[in-house]
Motif scaffolding. Structure first.
Motif, PDB file in Angstrom:
ATOM      1  N   ASN A  13       1.064  -1.049  -0.157  1.00 60.53           N
ATOM      2  CA  ASN A  13      -0.139  -0.117  -0.045  1.00 60.53           C
ATOM      3  C   ASN A  13       0.782   1.204   0.039  1.00 60.53           C
ATOM      4  O   ASN A  13       1.445   1.675   1.289  1.00 60.53           O
ATOM      5  N   ARG A  14       1.181   1.839  -1.190  1.00 54.55           N
ATOM      6  CA  ARG A  14       2.083   3.039  -1.261  1.00 54.55           C
ATOM      7  C   ARG A  14       1.606   4.079  -0.618  1.00 54.55           C
ATOM      8  O   ARG A  14       2.101   5.116  -0.454  1.00 54.55           O
ATOM      9  N   ARG A  15       0.077   4.053  -0.140  1.00 50.50           N
ATOM     10  CA  ARG A  15      -0.373   5.322   0.582  1.00 50.50           C
ATOM     11  C   ARG A  15       0.100   5.293   2.105  1.00 50.50           C
ATOM     12  O   ARG A  15      -0.084   6.364   2.591  1.00 50.50           O
ATOM     13  N   LEU A  16       0.550   4.434   2.542  1.00 58.76           N
ATOM     14  CA  LEU A  16       0.689   4.277   4.091  1.00 58.76           C
ATOM     15  C   LEU A  16       2.088   5.174   4.425  1.00 58.76           C
ATOM     16  O   LEU A  16       3.088   5.272   3.550  1.00 58.76           O
ATOM     17  N   ASP A  17       1.861   6.160   5.514  1.00 60.30           N
ATOM     18  CA  ASP A  17       2.898   7.052   5.880  1.00 60.30           C
ATOM     19  C   ASP A  17       3.506   6.533   7.272  1.00 60.30           C
ATOM     20  O   ASP A  17       2.688   6.527   8.072  1.00 60.30           O
ATOM     21  N   PHE A  18       4.565   6.435   7.415  1.00 64.12           N
ATOM     22  CA  PHE A  18       5.307   5.988   8.404  1.00 64.12           C
ATOM     23  C   PHE A  18       5.644   7.027   9.559  1.00 64.12           C
ATOM     24  O   PHE A  18       5.628   6.650  10.803  1.00 64.12           O
ATOM     25  N   GLN A  19       5.705   8.066   9.001  1.00 66.06           N
ATOM     26  CA  GLN A  19       5.568   9.316  10.142  1.00 66.06           C
ATOM     27  C   GLN A  19       4.603   9.842  10.719  1.00 66.06           C
ATOM     28  O   GLN A  19       4.667  10.653  11.453  1.00 66.06           O
ATOM     29  N   THR A  20       3.191   9.602  10.262  1.00 63.66           N
ATOM     30  CA  THR A  20       2.020   9.884  11.027  1.00 63.66           C
ATOM     31  C   THR A  20       1.332   9.093  11.641  1.00 63.66           C
ATOM     32  O   THR A  20       1.271   7.796  11.189  1.00 63.66           O
ATOM     33  N   PRO A  21       0.393   9.180  12.512  1.00 63.48           N
ATOM     34  CA  PRO A  21      -0.487   8.247  13.281  1.00 63.48           C
ATOM     35  C   PRO A  21      -1.363   7.313  12.180  1.00 63.48           C
ATOM     36  O   PRO A  21      -1.847   8.293  11.195  1.00 63.48           O
ATOM     37  N   SER A  22      -1.318   6.235  12.381  1.00 67.50           N
ATOM     38  CA  SER A  22      -2.191   5.379  11.541  1.00 67.50           C
ATOM     39  C   SER A  22      -2.758   4.212  12.164  1.00 67.50           C
ATOM     40  O   SER A  22      -1.813   3.502  12.707  1.00 67.50           O
ATOM     41  N   VAL A  23      -3.817   3.586  11.827  1.00 64.76           N
ATOM     42  CA  VAL A  23      -4.496   2.480  12.238  1.00 64.76           C
ATOM     43  C   VAL A  23      -3.902   1.324  11.628  1.00 64.76           C
ATOM     44  O   VAL A  23      -4.157  -0.127  11.675  1.00 64.76           O
ATOM     45  N   GLU A  24      -3.280   1.568  10.253  1.00 61.11           N
ATOM     46  CA  GLU A  24      -3.036   0.561   9.297  1.00 61.11           C
ATOM     47  C   GLU A  24      -1.593  -0.059   9.392  1.00 61.11           C
ATOM     48  O   GLU A  24      -1.353  -1.001   9.011  1.00 61.11           O
ATOM     49  N   LEU A  25      -0.757   0.765  10.124  1.00 62.23           N
ATOM     50  CA  LEU A  25       0.478   0.235  10.646  1.00 62.23           C
ATOM     51  C   LEU A  25       0.673  -0.179  12.091  1.00 62.23           C
ATOM     52  O   LEU A  25       0.151   0.442  12.943  1.00 62.23           O
ATOM     53  N   ASP A  26       1.037  -1.438  12.277  1.00 65.41           N
ATOM     54  CA  ASP A  26       1.409  -1.543  13.766  1.00 65.41           C
ATOM     55  C   ASP A  26       2.674  -0.999  14.323  1.00 65.41           C
ATOM     56  O   ASP A  26       2.731  -0.692  15.603  1.00 65.41           O
ATOM     57  N   VAL A  27       3.528  -0.624  13.352  1.00 69.89           N
ATOM     58  CA  VAL A  27       4.747  -0.027  13.744  1.00 69.89           C
ATOM     59  C   VAL A  27       4.849   1.119  12.928  1.00 69.89           C
ATOM     60  O   VAL A  27       4.880   1.165  11.947  1.00 69.89           O
ATOM     61  N   ASN A  28       4.916   2.374  13.490  1.00 67.24           N
ATOM     62  CA  ASN A  28       5.432   3.517  12.656  1.00 67.24           C
ATOM     63  C   ASN A  28       6.125   4.663  13.802  1.00 67.24           C
ATOM     64  O   ASN A  28       6.443   4.124  15.120  1.00 67.24           O
ATOM     65  N   TYR A  29       6.282   5.747  13.310  1.00 56.31           N
ATOM     66  CA  TYR A  29       7.390   6.586  14.170  1.00 56.31           C
ATOM     67  C   TYR A  29       6.740   7.292  15.293  1.00 56.31           C
ATOM     68  O   TYR A  29       7.189   6.735  16.444  1.00 56.31           O
ATOM     69  N   PRO A  30       5.393   7.438  15.146  1.00 53.80           N
ATOM     70  CA  PRO A  30       4.496   7.699  16.236  1.00 53.80           C
ATOM     71  C   PRO A  30       4.555   6.641  17.440  1.00 53.80           C
ATOM     72  O   PRO A  30       4.588   7.025  18.508  1.00 53.80           O
ATOM     73  N   LEU A  31       4.187   5.554  16.758  1.00 52.00           N
ATOM     74  CA  LEU A  31       3.742   4.459  17.667  1.00 52.00           C
ATOM     75  C   LEU A  31       5.315   3.920  18.383  1.00 52.00           C
ATOM     76  O   LEU A  31       5.398   3.522  19.554  1.00 52.00           O
ATOM     77  N   MET A  32       6.533   4.079  17.797  1.00 56.10           N
ATOM     78  CA  MET A  32       7.639   3.882  18.253  1.00 56.10           C
ATOM     79  C   MET A  32       8.134   4.831  19.478  1.00 56.10           C
ATOM     80  O   MET A  32       8.594   4.477  20.531  1.00 56.10           O
ATOM     81  N   LYS A  33       7.798   6.113  19.472  1.00 58.92           N
ATOM     82  CA  LYS A  33       7.830   7.010  20.374  1.00 58.92           C
ATOM     83  C   LYS A  33       6.855   6.659  21.588  1.00 58.92           C
ATOM     84  O   LYS A  33       7.325   6.669  22.808  1.00 58.92           O
ATOM     85  N   THR A  34       5.615   6.449  21.265  1.00 60.76           N
ATOM     86  CA  THR A  34       4.916   5.992  22.490  1.00 60.76           C
ATOM     87  C   THR A  34       5.170   4.844  23.059  1.00 60.76           C
ATOM     88  O   THR A  34       5.020   4.553  24.390  1.00 60.76           O
ATOM     89  N   GLY A  35       5.578   3.729  22.430  1.00 66.38           N
ATOM     90  CA  GLY A  35       5.860   2.580  23.026  1.00 66.38           C
ATOM     91  C   GLY A  35       7.402   2.417  23.562  1.00 66.38           C
ATOM     92  O   GLY A  35       7.804   1.434  24.387  1.00 66.38           O
ATOM     93  N   GLY A  36       8.363   3.331  23.316  1.00 67.69           N
ATOM     94  CA  GLY A  36       9.448   3.252  23.835  1.00 67.69           C
ATOM     95  C   GLY A  36      10.590   2.517  23.080  1.00 67.69           C
ATOM     96  O   GLY A  36      11.599   2.167  23.406  1.00 67.69           O
ATOM     97  N   ILE A  37      10.413   2.297  21.797  1.00 65.71           N
ATOM     98  CA  ILE A  37      11.228   1.692  20.777  1.00 65.71           C
ATOM     99  C   ILE A  37      12.234   2.487  20.507  1.00 65.71           C
ATOM    100  O   ILE A  37      12.062   3.396  19.795  1.00 65.71           O
ATOM    101  N   LYS A  38      13.327   1.920  20.678  1.00 65.96           N
ATOM    102  CA  LYS A  38      14.533   2.767  20.358  1.00 65.96           C
ATOM    103  C   LYS A  38      15.048   2.204  18.958  1.00 65.96           C
ATOM    104  O   LYS A  38      15.594   3.113  18.168  1.00 65.96           O
ATOM    105  N   ILE A  39      15.004   1.028  18.797  1.00 66.28           N
ATOM    106  CA  ILE A  39      15.656   0.261  17.521  1.00 66.28           C
ATOM    107  C   ILE A  39      14.691  -0.607  16.998  1.00 66.28           C
ATOM    108  O   ILE A  39      14.193  -1.488  17.729  1.00 66.28           O
ATOM    109  N   GLN A  40      14.444  -0.402  15.549  1.00 64.12           N
ATOM    110  CA  GLN A  40      13.489  -1.598  15.155  1.00 64.12           C
ATOM    111  C   GLN A  40      13.982  -2.221  13.891  1.00 64.12           C
ATOM    112  O   GLN A  40      14.733  -1.686  13.121  1.00 64.12           O
TER     113      GLN A  40
END
Length: 312
Positions: free
Chosen positions: A16-43
């Motif tokens: 899905n070329r429309r998915l944006d890793f940088q903004t909140p989305s229910v379509e990705l289990d991992v993205n930049y906002p969720l990494m920040k919320t969950g405390g993921i340092k390295i993925q």
């Protein structure tokens, strides 16, 4: 602080070329906002070519690499970790890090030149197979249960020359033991659990877990519900039974997590996306010392990466 050893966000972004890793989305289990919320340092981010690609080739693999550079690394707060200096830079800053991995070598088309090109582009880990057979080895679901092929052994030697880490998740049992004949490799299981706790072909036997420990490898416990417990609902407590078991086998310093987020469509209750890693951390704190919790969430992976990545 968390290091997670496997997710399939790149596959979803490929589909899905429309998915944006940088903004909140229910379509990705991992993205930049969720990494920040969950405390993921390295993925760790896997290149996995889905089965609908009937003739996988290097052009498909390079599309994944392009997605990584154009749609993830375009964020200056995300760093591609290629060396120990990159790792230390991320761990000692506010930035997030990603590690590029390959899950199944079908797209290399048995061409080691393709492997070398991917290494130059930032690839740092190779899993030879997905579930089935390819030119290098049999996967864990291949009925014949074969091991490494002659070309697969050539791939191992070249991977070792390039200081690539080797991922045994999805590899056949015979392939696993064939790989263990190479004592100098950096080997790990990015997303596998304990077979003694939950009987599933994708989980590791006690002997396999002990061998990874003996070779100072890592076991990334995964959140795939059917690898955790045979019946739903599956809880965080069910997942921690696998952690208890690996620790009982002597693996306290060699175990972490590899969620498989974005590669699953069912979830452990309370671990529905990367932002919920805090729920896992809270449950760990109820059962283990703070020092052990830090080991499981990041320090064990960090030590493995410090040992396995090239200096610069």
């Amino acid at each position: 602080m968390i290091i997670d050893a496997h997710c399939d966000a790149l596959m979803k972004m490929y589909r899905n070329r429309r998915l944006d890793f940088q903004t909140p989305s229910v379509e990705l289990d991992v993205n930049y906002p969720l990494m920040k919320t969950g405390g993921i340092k390295i993925q760790f981010l896997a290149i996995y070519l889905p089965e609908e690609i009937r003739t996988p080739g290097i052009e498909h693999v390079l599309e994944y690499v392009d997605i990584l550079y154009q749609r993830i690394l375009s964020n200056p707060e995300i760093c591609l970790i290629q060396s120990r200096s990159d790792l230390n830079g991320v761990m000692n800053s506010s930035r997030k890090g990603v590690i590029l991995t390959l899950e199944g070598v079908e797209g290399l088309q048995a061409n080691l030149g393709h492997l070398r090109i991917l290494h130059r582009l930032g690839l740092r880990s190779v899993g030879l197979t997905w579930n089935f057979a390819n030119w290098s080895a049999d996967g864990i679901m291949e009925a014949r249960g074969g091991g490494l092929t002659a070309r697969g052994r050539m791939l191992i030697k070249e991977s070792n020359h390039l200081n690539l880490m080797l991922d045994v998740s999805h590899l056949s049992v015979k392939g696993f033991w064939d790989l263990m004949e190479y004592p100098d490799l950096s080997v790990f299981a990015s997303h596998s659990n304990a077979k003694s706790v939950c009987e599933h072909p994708r989980n590791l036997t006690d002997d396999q877990i002990k061998q990874l420990i003996n070779q100072q490898g890592m076991i990334g416990l995964t959140f795939v519900p059917w690898f955790v417990h045979k019946s739903d609902p599956v809880s965080i407590s069910d997942l921690l039974r696998h952690l208890d078991h690996v620790c009982a086998l002597g693996g306290e310093d060699y175990v972490g997590f590899g969620s498989d987020f974005d590669g699953i469509d069912r979830y452990i209750t309370g671990l529905e996306d990367a932002g919920m890693y805090t729920n896992l951390a809270n449950e760990l704190c109820k059962r283990y010392s703070l020092s052990q919790v830090h080991k499981f969430l990041s320090r064990n992976w960090n030590r493995f990466l410090e040992r396995s990545l090239p200096v610069s």
